[in-house]
Design a protein around this motif. Structure first.
Motif, PDB file in Angstrom:
ATOM      1  N   THR A 183       0.666  -1.289   0.062  1.00 11.42           N
ATOM      2  CA  THR A 183       0.047  -0.046   0.020  1.00 11.42           C
ATOM      3  C   THR A 183       0.996   1.276   0.019  1.00 11.42           C
ATOM      4  O   THR A 183       0.635   2.381  -0.662  1.00 11.42           O
ATOM      5  N   MET A 184       2.049   1.169   0.715  1.00  9.88           N
ATOM      6  CA  MET A 184       2.803   2.388   0.894  1.00  9.88           C
ATOM      7  C   MET A 184       3.507   2.798  -0.449  1.00  9.88           C
ATOM      8  O   MET A 184       3.550   3.708  -1.079  1.00  9.88           O
ATOM      9  N   LYS A 186       2.046   2.116  -3.478  1.00 12.78           N
ATOM     10  CA  LYS A 186       0.896   2.531  -4.145  1.00 12.78           C
ATOM     11  C   LYS A 186       0.544   4.232  -3.706  1.00 12.78           C
ATOM     12  O   LYS A 186       0.449   4.958  -4.753  1.00 12.78           O
ATOM     13  N   GLN A 187       1.030   4.403  -2.670  1.00 14.49           N
ATOM     14  CA  GLN A 187       0.786   5.983  -2.210  1.00 14.49           C
ATOM     15  C   GLN A 187       2.063   6.661  -2.467  1.00 14.49           C
ATOM     16  O   GLN A 187       2.031   7.920  -2.054  1.00 14.49           O
ATOM     17  N   GLY A 188       2.939   5.915  -2.924  1.00 10.97           N
ATOM     18  CA  GLY A 188       4.308   6.726  -3.392  1.00 10.97           C
ATOM     19  C   GLY A 188       5.349   7.119  -2.018  1.00 10.97           C
ATOM     20  O   GLY A 188       6.016   7.883  -1.736  1.00 10.97           O
ATOM     21  N   GLU A 189       5.045   6.354  -0.908  1.00  9.66           N
ATOM     22  CA  GLU A 189       5.721   6.251   0.432  1.00  9.66           C
ATOM     23  C   GLU A 189       7.006   5.460   0.506  1.00  9.66           C
ATOM     24  O   GLU A 189       7.721   5.432   1.447  1.00  9.66           O
ATOM     25  N   GLU A 192       8.826   1.654  -5.408  1.00  8.90           N
ATOM     26  CA  GLU A 192       8.551   0.401  -5.943  1.00  8.90           C
ATOM     27  C   GLU A 192       9.689  -0.683  -6.471  1.00  8.90           C
ATOM     28  O   GLU A 192       9.557  -1.775  -5.993  1.00  8.90           O
TER      29      GLU A 192
END
Length: 372
Positions: A183-184, A186-189, A192
């Motif tokens: 999830t992080m 996907k949120q750019g935190e 990848e």
């Protein structure tokens, strides 16, 4: 005479080392060195099988699980079974290092690199050279540090802060987190490319609430440790206390259980384990609950059931409510807050047959959620 003097010095050093070892074991509440993995043949069997598969390779490993589930213990076991077992294993809590010091701590710094850098400092990667580096709570690293970490994982080179000279290191990285890295990403935190690099072989550790059958053995282990640590007689809980432990949700998992046993041992003062007080489930005497006192005959009619039987009846009651459904938003696994595979395994062990509750399946031939 010279040899005799050397032997005397060696004996003095050996005795000092033994005293240090005994003092360390006493502080840790242990009788011997080494880690103990309880549940390796039961609830953690699948995890330990994956540990065997990956331990002797050099693949990065990502250990996932809630806080207190034993991620560091599994990381050390992987190192112990690996070809790097003779090398060092270093643990770094990424969330405990101030952001302004993270580069220096991980990668090292040269003398004069910044104010206060009076000496050249080796970072954790250099100190773990030839061994394993355990990056706990890797999800707390900033994006800029993640970039430099990715380079080390890709080619094994690093640069100290204040230096442009590359240094080659041979380190296996085991990362761990309680956060949802997918999830992080996907949120750019979380990067990848780093996620793909460290998640080659993920290991998911189950929470304690999904390991209820291990609680008696865990309690025994921690009770023995508490007895050694506090110089108290070894005590086990009363039979009814096991049902209390099984009904508790354990948000802090095994770490919380260890603290509860320590607290119960101290409150019991060597005479018993005061688990109800340690869990805070006993009402103070000044504020009693308005309950009706049962008669002596009623007390005799309510026997204390074994923990397995309590679990069996609770699962049966839940399956009756869900009509035999195991998975899904209205399934028994969801209501019990347990992994469906864990629930099925427990049902097989306890002799609970799902098909006797499949009322809904009989009325809906397209229903496929009853497969064990």
């Amino acid at each position: 005479l010279g040899n005799d003097h050397i032997l005397r010095e060696l004996n003095v050093l050996r005795e000092a080392a033994e005293r240090d070892k005994e003092a360390l074991l006493h502080r840790l509440g242990r009788t011997e060195l080494g880690d103990t993995i309880i549940g390796s043949t039961t609830t953690l069997r699948a995890v330990m099988e994956r540990v065997d598969l990956v331990a002797r390779s050099d693949l990065p490993i990502l250990i996932l699980g809630e806080t207190g589930t034993g991620k560091e213990l599994i990381a050390r076991e992987i190192h112990r079974r690996s070809l790097r077992a003779s090398g060092p294993i270093m643990r770094v809590n990424c969330g405990a290092i101030p952001p302004q010091l993270i580069d220096s701590q991980l990668f090292g710094h040269q003398r004069g690199a910044f104010t206060g850098a009076t000496d050249t400092h080796k970072g954790w990667f250099e100190r773990a050279d030839g061994g394993t580096l355990f990056l706990d709570e890797i999800g707390e690293l900033s994006l800029s540090v993640q970039v430099r970490l990715l380079r080390i994982l890709q080619d094994g080179w690093l640069e100290r802060v204040g230096s442009s000279k590359p240094i080659k290191v041979d380190v296996r990285v085991i990362a761990a987190t309680h956060r949802d890295l997918a999830t992080m990403v996907k949120q750019g935190e979380f990067r990848e490319d780093l996620w793909y690099r460290i998640a080659v072989f993920p290991l998911q550790l189950p929470p304690l609430r999904e390991r209820l059958e291990d609680i008696p053995q865990l309690v025994k282990y921690f009770a023995e440790r508490s007895a050694v640590r506090f110089n108290l007689p070894f005590q086990l809980p009363h039979q009814e206390d096991y049902a209390l432990l099984a009904s508790y949700n354990w948000p802090g998992n095994i770490r919380e259980l260890a603290s509860v046993i320590d607290r119960a041992a101290l409150l019991g003062n060597g005479k018993t384990l005061e688990l109800q007080k340690a869990l805070g489930t006993v009402q103070p005497a000044s504020a009693p609950l308005p309950t009706r006192q049962p008669s002596p005959s009623a007390e005799k009619e309510t026997p204390i059931l074994p923990l397995d039987e309590v679990m069996r009846q609770h699962i049966i009651k839940t399956l009756q409510q869900t009509g035999g459904r195991i998975e899904g938003p209205t399934g028994a696994a969801k209501l019990l807050d347990i992994n469906p595979h864990t629930l099925r395994a427990r049902m097989r062990k306890l002799g609970v047959h799902w098909n006797q509750f499949r009322k809904k399946a009989q009325s809906d031939p397209t229903e496929t959620d009853y497969i064990i």
